[in-house]
Design a protein around this motif. Structure first.
Motif, mmCIF file in Angstrom:
data_model
loop_
_atom_site.group_PDB
_atom_site.id
_atom_site.type_symbol
_atom_site.label_atom_id
_atom_site.label_comp_id
_atom_site.label_asym_id
_atom_site.label_seq_id
_atom_site.Cartn_x
_atom_site.Cartn_y
_atom_site.Cartn_z
ATOM 1 N N ASP A 106 0.802 -1.217 0.000
ATOM 2 C CA ASP A 106 0.000 0.000 0.000
ATOM 3 C C ASP A 106 0.837 1.269 0.000
ATOM 4 O O ASP A 106 0.292 2.357 -0.151
ATOM 5 C CB ASP A 106 -0.910 0.029 1.233
ATOM 6 N N SER A 138 -1.932 14.281 2.932
ATOM 7 C CA SER A 138 -2.965 13.253 3.069
ATOM 8 C C SER A 138 -2.422 12.085 3.882
ATOM 9 O O SER A 138 -1.215 11.958 4.080
ATOM 10 C CB SER A 138 -3.410 12.775 1.690
ATOM 11 N N GLU A 139 -3.355 11.232 4.342
ATOM 12 C CA GLU A 139 -2.950 10.034 5.092
ATOM 13 C C GLU A 139 -1.992 9.190 4.263
ATOM 14 O O GLU A 139 -1.009 8.648 4.782
ATOM 15 C CB GLU A 139 -4.197 9.192 5.420
ATOM 16 N N GLN A 140 -2.303 9.107 2.984
ATOM 17 C CA GLN A 140 -1.486 8.269 2.104
ATOM 18 C C GLN A 140 -0.070 8.837 1.998
ATOM 19 O O GLN A 140 0.915 8.114 2.099
ATOM 20 C CB GLN A 140 -2.146 8.174 0.723
ATOM 21 N N PRO A 144 -11.273 7.534 10.516
ATOM 22 C CA PRO A 144 -10.977 7.423 9.085
ATOM 23 C C PRO A 144 -11.511 8.633 8.328
ATOM 24 O O PRO A 144 -12.489 9.260 8.746
ATOM 25 C CB PRO A 144 -11.712 6.147 8.683
ATOM 26 N N GLN A 145 -10.837 8.986 7.253
ATOM 27 C CA GLN A 145 -11.253 10.136 6.441
ATOM 28 C C GLN A 145 -12.088 9.657 5.261
ATOM 29 O O GLN A 145 -11.752 8.665 4.623
ATOM 30 C CB GLN A 145 -10.016 10.882 5.925
ATOM 31 N N GLU A 161 -12.417 10.714 2.281
ATOM 32 C CA GLU A 161 -11.850 10.688 0.925
ATOM 33 C C GLU A 161 -11.001 9.441 0.657
ATOM 34 O O GLU A 161 -10.672 9.155 -0.481
ATOM 35 C CB GLU A 161 -11.031 11.956 0.641
ATOM 36 N N ASN A 162 -10.656 8.712 1.717
ATOM 37 C CA ASN A 162 -9.874 7.501 1.496
ATOM 38 C C ASN A 162 -10.744 6.291 1.166
ATOM 39 O O ASN A 162 -10.228 5.188 1.041
ATOM 40 C CB ASN A 162 -9.044 7.175 2.733
ATOM 41 N N TYR A 222 -16.834 3.310 4.153
ATOM 42 C CA TYR A 222 -16.430 4.353 5.095
ATOM 43 C C TYR A 222 -17.118 4.139 6.434
ATOM 44 O O TYR A 222 -16.488 4.196 7.494
ATOM 45 C CB TYR A 222 -16.775 5.725 4.520
#
Ligand code: HEM
Lengths: 549, 303
Positions: free
Chosen positions: B53, B118-120, B149-150, B152-153, B160
């Motif tokens: 990931d 972003s988280e990513q 959790p966001q 947009e992910n 979600y």
């Protein structure tokens, strides 16, 4: 109220029975017709009385469940978050009052809010008395009683605050012990005596409890009763006005008008206290958690009335700590912890006598001074307020530093400077303002007051029309008490040309100097005839006099 | 609270409480089932980003563009930023997820703010940091719940919401998994309260620094703050305060924060006595004096 209504027969019977035996009607009649002045500032003391009554009643309610014991128990009461936590019985029983006694939470908050308002009302009441010179003869004793009530109230509050044995209360006791320990030689013994051994020990809550619910309230009650009896006997002072002299008293009779209003005022005081208690959380001991000796936290303070002590402890530098013969004398704790409050309370207690000594005024004074007419006293008062206020603010320096993002050490330095410069500035400014007001009084007496109406004279010149003041104002201004001292009228040399020994040295010389300081710059209105000033420019043209006066 | 107080003596109240408690217990147990170890493994599996990931190369770009100006390309530090090779992934995660890094002003303490990436991106950056820069320091405590959790992910609402539910269950389990309030309280009050205040509301420190409010921090961020000791804060490694103790401490802080204000709707921000004194004067005494003025004004009008 032209016709007197008769009480029902049964009531009359009881009334007559009592009256035949105790002759209450006569004394009652006399007392009920005592007059009260109609100015709000005379009700400040009443706020203190009413909040004290609220404290007594709510305090008795709390004693029904509060257990003044430091025995350790494991909590298993209704407040879930702290279940299983070891704590003292004192803390557990306070949680019990909060969560298991019906109305207990409310009453605890009422007790605490009333305590804050009680001491606050004492302060404003005291300031009113100070600035109007109402402490002068014959009321010096009552002033001293007032100072004692103020001091005891602070101590009473501190002890009460320490009872629940929660986080901040334990810290308060710790500071108290610190100040005691700082006393040279005897300190450790006093501390051992009060705590029954090492800090925190097992006795302190029990002892504070006895002091808080028994000894100090009894003393306070006695002092308050004495205060009121003396007041009753001497009557209030009154602000200057027509018909008000040092010998006559005006106002509204106690009964019925004043009694009704005062009763209403009690309920209003209670309503505000209860309203705050219902909506604003105070001293949430259930959130703080129980006291443990290892706990230390920022952001907790003593109640406001101890704030000035906290502040003086925080800002006083440790530069003067000395250790003669290897015996440490922590002046950094001693001076702020004992000498500063000693100065404040000692100063308060002594001021009436100092002032009397300076002025040599031995007459009974029943008409209050307007603060402007005693500029030095007012200045000293403002200096005192400033000093107290700076210390008070310094007691919350961490909160101020956080709220306003100022460096913590910087606040300490700022407060150190302010504690010295502030009172001096306060004195100078207040005195200047007083003198300015006096000058305006003189103008008003000479010319009338500025009406705000601008007129153009035939010559093209603009003037502001002065109008005549009311008779009341004129009376007040004309009767401005002279500001003198007997020290000034004592001749410096006697008729044989020998220097007066009284003023030459020592106390006499000091007194003369102080008398000069006290009376200097005062604006005299003695030589002014009302409306004797230049008519040409300032007063109303002839034709309009009718309309304005 | 009033609502509950009014009804808690109702004859059925006891049953309601028992039923609610059972239901809660059941839900909590279901979330933890079947054994604690497995459950932890599950959350771990859910949280630790698998190598597939993350994109180390993308992480390198981010580091070189946003961090290297101060911390240097090898993380070895410069005039404007310290050496971070031994700070550990926990420190990087803390600093970036609380928005402190990248710093706006290397000379002063950074406030908390929303994360800038972003988280990513953060996951990529950490992967790069772990692989190329890191020489030591604490790991990210993935077993401690982080932020929610966001949206947009996630591709759709359903996944979600599922993730959100899982997050909430994890959070509950972590907070409720601690049951020694006394320990948590003592740990917090002995180690943290003299800076962050008894309520976690924050407090002033010297030299223009301040200990921030910790109410927005997630349990993981609190944990990371302890193991990494950001800025002026001391470090509390897992040997000083053990993980279970940290859980008690975090649980204490979070439960206290969530505690309703039983004393009234106005809590004065839990500032305490200074605020109470202020209100006592400005609201309490002032109102009463205003009333005195009103009463006597009326009275004088009748004289
Ligand atoms: C001038 C009068 C008084 C002042 C300034 C005062 C002040 C206080 C304060 C600040 C507290 C802490 C309250 C809290 O925990 O939030 C307290 C507690 C207490 N007071 Fe008083 N008080 C006064 C008179 C009395 C009297 C007359 C009694 C009883 C006859 C009393 C009984 C108690 C009790 C039992 C507590 C402990 C329970 C508790 O903390 O909730 N107080 N007091």
């Amino acid at each position: 109220m032209s016709k007197t209504t008769q009480a029902p027969k049964a009531l009359r019977g009881v009334g007559n029975f009592i009256d035949d035996r105790f002759h209450l009607a006569k004394t009652g009649e006399k007392n009920l017709r005592k007059v009260f002045p109609n100015h709000w500032s005379f009700m400040l003391g009443e706020i203190a009385l009413y909040s004290f009554i609220i404290l007594l009643v709510s305090g008795v309610f709390l004693t029904l469940w509060f257990k003044p014991s430091m025995l350790e128990v494991v909590y298993d009461g209704a407040y879930e978050r702290l279940q299983g936590v070891p704590m003292s019985e004192a803390y557990a029983s306070t949680l019990y009052i909060d969560f298991e006694v019906r109305g207990g939470f409310l009453v605890r908050q009422i007790h605490h809010w009333a305590a804050l308002i009680f001491v606050a009302s004492l302060v404003v009441h005291m300031l009113r008395v100070f600035f109007t010179g109402a402490f002068r003869k014959p009321r010096e004793i009552n002033w001293l009683i007032g100072v004692a009530i103020f001091g005891l109230a602070m101590v009473e509050g501190l002890f009460g605050y320490s009872l629940p044995d929660d986080l901040p209360s334990g810290m308060g006791v710790r500071i108290l012990q610190g100040v005691m320990l700082a006393l040279p030689l005897v300190g450790p013994y006093i501390s051992m005596f009060l705590f029954g051994g090492e800090f925190p020990g097992e006795d302190i809550i029990t002892r504070l409890y006895m002091l808080h619910v028994l000894l100090i309230p009894a003393l306070l009650l006695g002092l308050i009763v004495a205060h009121f009896m003396i007041l009753w006997h001497q009557k209030h002072t009154q602000y200057p006005g027509t018909g008000r002299t040092d010998k006559t008293v005006v106002g509204t009779p106690m009964y019925p008008a004043f009694a009704v209003k005062a009763g209403g005022f009690f309920f209003f005081t209670f309503a505000v206290t209860a309203g705050l208690s219902g909506f604003v959380q105070i001293n949430p001991i259930h959130l703080f958690g129980p006291f443990t000796p290892t706990s230390i936290t920022s952001g907790l303070q003593p109640d406001w009335y101890m704030g000035f002590m906290e502040g003086s402890l925080r800002i006083f530098p440790n530069w003067f700590d000395i250790a003669p013969f290897g015996y440490a004398i922590p002046t950094a704790v001693l001076v702020p912890g004992l000498i500063v409050p000693g100065l404040i309370f000692g100063g308060l207690a002594l001021w009436p006598f100092i002032e009397q000594w300076i002025t040599g005024d031995k007459r009974a004074r029943n008409v209050a001074d307007r603060p402007r007419n005693a500029p030095v006293r007012t200045g000293v008062g403002v200096a005192g307020i400033t000093f107290y206020g700076v210390l008070w603010l310094a007691g919350s320096n961490d909160i101020l530093s956080e709220t306003f993002s100022i460096d913590l050490y910087l606040t300490t330095y700022i407060f150190r400077v302010l504690a010295i410069v502030g009172p001096i500035l306060g004195y100078i400014i207040a005195k200047r303002i007083c003198l300015g007001l006096q000058r305006r009084d003189r103008e008003t007496l000479e010319h009338g007051y500025e009406s705000g109406t601008i007129q153009q004279l035939p010559s093209g010149e603009f003037i502001e029309v002065h109008k005549r003041s009311s008779d009341e104002t004129i009376h007040v201004l004309e009767n401005k008490p002279p500001l003198t001292s007997t020290a000034l009228s004592e001749p410096e040399v006697d008729d044989k040309g020998v220097e007066n020994p009284k003023t030459r040295k020592g106390p006499g010389k000091l007194r003369l100097a102080l008398a000069r300081w006290y009376t200097k710059d005062n604006v005299s209105l003695d030589d002014v005839e009302p409306y004797s000033g230049h008519h040409l420019h300032h007063s109303v043209p002839e034709g309009e006099k009718e309309a304005t006066h | 609270m009033k609502w509950i107080t009014a009804r808690r003596r109702h004859p059925l109240a006891g049953y309601v409480v028992v039923i609610l408690a059972l239901a809660l217990f059941g839900v909590g147990y279901a979330a933890l089932a079947p054994t604690a170890d497995q459950a932890e493994a599950q959350t771990l599996a859910a949280e630790v980003p698998s190598p597939d990931d993350v994109d180390v190369a993308a992480g390198e770009d981010i580091f070189n563009q946003t961090c290297a100006s101060c911390h240097n390309y090898d993380g070895g530090g410069s005039d404007t930023g310290p050496d971070i090779r031994n700070s550990g992934a926990a420190s990087v995660n803390f600093q970036v997820s609380t928005g402190r890094m990248p710093s706006m002003d290397p000379d002063s303490q950074m406030p908390r703010r929303p994360m800038v990436m972003s988280e990513q991106d953060l996951a990529n950056l950490i992967a790069y940091y772990n692989e190329e820069i890191r020489e030591g320091g604490p790991d990210i405590p993935y077993e401690v719940p982080g932020g929610p959790p966001q949206r947009e992910n996630f591709e759709d609402d359903a996944s979600y919401e599922a993730a959100m539910e899982e997050h909430e269950a994890d959070f509950e389990a972590y907070i409720e998994g601690a049951d020694d309030t006394d320990m948590g309280m003592k740990l917090y009050l002995t180690n943290c309260a003299h800076c962050h205040g008894w309520s976690g509301g924050g407090g002033a420190l010297t030299d223009g620094r301040w200990a921030p409010e910790i109410h927005d921090a997630t349990p993981r961020e609190i944990y990371e703050a302890m193991v990494s000791g950001p800025g002026a804060m001391p470090m509390f490694s897992d040997t000083v305060i053990e993980p279970e103790e940290k859980q008690e401490l975090i649980s204490y802080v979070k439960k206290l924060q969530a505690e309703p204000n039983a004393g009234g709707i106005f809590d004065l921000n839990r500032v305490g006595q200074v605020a109470e004194g202020f209100i006592g004067w400005v609201v309490g005494l002032s109102l009463i004096i205003a009333c005195a003025i009103w009463i006597t004004a009326k009275q004088r009008a009748h004289d």
